[in-house]
Enzyme design. Structure first.
Site, short mmCIF file in Angstrom:
data_model
loop_
_atom_site.label_atom_id
_atom_site.label_comp_id
_atom_site.label_asym_id
_atom_site.label_seq_id
_atom_site.Cartn_x
_atom_site.Cartn_y
_atom_site.Cartn_z
N TYR A 197 -91.20 -52.40 63.95
CA TYR A 197 -91.96 -53.02 65.04
C TYR A 197 -92.24 -52.04 66.18
CZ TYR A 197 -90.65 -57.21 62.54
OH TYR A 197 -90.47 -58.16 61.56
N TYR A 226 -95.53 -64.06 63.56
CA TYR A 226 -94.55 -64.40 64.59
C TYR A 226 -94.09 -63.17 65.36
CZ TYR A 226 -90.11 -62.67 62.63
OH TYR A 226 -89.08 -61.87 62.22
N ARG A 227 -94.48 -61.97 64.89
CA ARG A 227 -93.94 -60.74 65.47
C ARG A 227 -94.73 -59.61 64.84
NH1 ARG A 227 -87.63 -59.42 64.17
NH2 ARG A 227 -87.21 -57.82 65.74
#
Ligand code: ADP
Length: 521
Positions: free
Chosen positions: A91, A466-467
């Site tokens: 991420y 969601y991310r």
């Protein structure tokens, strides 16, 4: 990594800010060499890590030091990128969204402030890792259990703030947050919920409090820097019972979801239920070259052969039941009966009793582990992964729509397919892992094209992520488009009101303060 200055700052202005930070934390806790910048870069970058360069990092040791740094950042107009332990692999790791931001490393704030065995919660600072908390609980024989993510290398707080997931009954980590302390972008210190009353005894017991609830305002957010939070923990299970099964066909995921989701809503299965495709097992057995040596995705006939050789199905279901074994036995009977309506395969049953050795490869067990990171070695070279993770309602109709489309897209881009569904009560996180060798530009280009396509057509079908990784925060944010992006307009009105200089994590989750709005991708 060479220095990239914060936007609009001269070298002299930047140096003046660093000297001011040193006045707060001491020169040894300001990091601004080329090596330091590399240390805080994205080691899983999908391309060169110079895409998101930090200019420096500063590591405060206390709430007061965080407040002082934030006030100085306002004076010197230096954007900060707060991290807890900075292990957000896939991420962005520790790297900032906006080039030239100073990473605010909270890893030194590492106190476990409270573990309450009677009420089942802990209060931790950002630097507390899963390993720290696990060791503390074991050393003090506290009858509580952790819920850990697949890679438990990072912090308890950072993972919950990012809405990370685990695989126990408390696996929806953000939902376990209860009562926070937050340094606001102007340096003010706020306690949320019941903690807004000085000395309140129920701060970490009742998340709603009096008036609007704020805890979620600081999750996946750039509206504040969380310096401590309460997190609920589960009572330790004296016994556990694992039921595992392989389902051979890819379409089996339809009945698996329709079987598990109602059992979850009925409370028969309590864990956040992980169901993963075969590659999730194979990545733990070796590297790609051990199984197939061609350049593109492993061809279908070879996949079938591998599954036969290693006795794997397309899907692996691993249900874990926790607590009194009179209850888990009864739950197991109900689950077995429900599965028997769809398959002749039977579960392998593995009971565990407190004192037995722990199972490092299985995060649903509750012990932290970095074993799943082995997938980083899959491609060889400097291996990394990127997760495409839309959320779908847990019904076969939705799951099959999402699964078929992403499977086809990933095949079109000639990439290995590795999907999982983590089934909650009323949603499932569909994680699709794209693994790549960072030294192979052709692979990186494929992964980037695949990721763009996956986001676009999930949106088209009515599903969102969601991310996501730093590189896709703006594109994913744009898919939340109702009423001309009304929610993003609201986010940015709040951002500008609370953070007029835009110093806290500009661009995080696509939320840009006025000062840096032209940096939106
Ligand atoms: P981990 O500790 O699990 O490795 P990170 O420190 O990488 O997690 O945090 C992931 C992301 O969550 C960061 O990039 C940041 O955006 C956000 N974050 C982490 N800790 C905080 C915090 N204490 N306050 C505000 N945001 C945070």
């Amino acid at each position: 990594m060479e220095l990239t200055l914060p936007p609009g700052r001269s070298d002299a202005q930047f140096q003046a800010a660093l000297r001011a930070f040193e006045g707060v934390v001491g020169a040894e806790w300001v990091f601004d060499t080329d090596l330091d910048r590399t240390t805080y870069s994205d080691i899983y970058a999908v391309g060169p890590e110079t895409a998101h360069p930090p200019s420096a990092a500063v590591a405060p040791a206390s709430v007061e030091e965080v407040q002082a740094i934030v006030r100085l950042a306002n004076q010197h107009r230096i954007p900060l990128w707060p991290i807890s332990r900075g292990k957000n692999l896939g991420y962005g790791t520790a790297a900032p969204r906006l080039a030239g931001s100073v990473v605010l490393d909270l890893g030194r704030m590492r106190r476990i402030l409270e573990v309450n065995p009677d009420l089942g919660y802990c209060v931790v600072e950002p630097g507390v890792s899963y390993f720290d908390l696990y060791e503390h609980i074991q050393a003090n024989q506290i009858p509580l259990m952790l819920s850990v993510p697949g890679n438990a290398w990072g912090s308890v707080l950072g993972n919950a703030l990012e809405r990370g997931i685990g695989y126990t009954p408390m696996g929806n980590h953000t939902r376990q947050l209860c009562g926070m302390e937050v340094v606001m972008p102007d340096g003010d210190l706020v306690r949320t919920g019941m903690g807004a009353m000085d000395g309140n005894h129920a701060w970490h017991c009742f998340p709603y409090a009096f008036g609007p609830g704020l805890d979620q305002l600081f999750c996946q957010s750039n509206l504040g820097i969380v310096t401590k939070a309460g997190l609920w923990l589960m009572p330790e299970a004296e016994t556990q019972l694992a039921l595992s099964m392989q389902a051979s066909e890819e379409d089996d995921i339809a009945w698996i979801v329709d079987t598990i989701a109602p059992l979850k809503r009925a409370g028969v299965i309590s864990q956040n239920q992980f169901v993963s495709s075969w590659l999730g097992r194979l990545v733990l057995m070796g590297q790609r070259s051990d199984f197939y040596d061609g350049p593109g995705a492993i061809p279908e006939p070879r996949v079938r052969e591998l599954l036969r050789q290693h006795d794997l199905g397309f899907w692996y279901v691993n249900i874990r039941l926790y607590g009194d074994d009179r209850i888990t036995r009864a739950q197991a009977d109900v689950i077995k009966e429900a599965f028997a309506r769809h398959t002749r395969s039977t579960f392998v049953e593995e009971p565990w009793r407190k004192g037995d050795p722990f199972l490092a490869v299985d995060p649903s067990f509750g012990a932290p582990s970095a074993v799943p990171l082995a997938m980083g070695a899959w491609t060889g070279g400097r291996g990394a992964h990127l997760g495409f993770s839309p959320v779908v309602p847990p019904t076969s109709a939705h799951v099959m729509r999402q699964f078929r489309r992403s499977r086809q897209r990933i095949a079109e881009h000639d990439l290995d397919f590795y999907a999982s569904f983590t089934i909650g009560d009323r949603h499932a996180n569909n994680m699709n892992m794209l693994m790549f060798d960072r030294d192979d530009p052709a692979q990186i280009a494929k992964v980037r094209r695949a990721f763009d396509a996956l986001i676009a057509d999930a949106r088209e079908a009515g599903y969102g992520e969601y991310r996501t990784h730093l590189d896709w925060m703006d594109p994913v944010a744009r898919t939340f488009d109702y009423n001309d992006h009304a929610q993003m307009r609201l986010f940015e009105r709040i951002k500008d009101a609370l953070d007029p200089n835009g110093i806290v994590a500009p661009g995080k989750q696509g939320v840009w303060p006025a000062a840096y709005r032209e940096h939106r991708a």
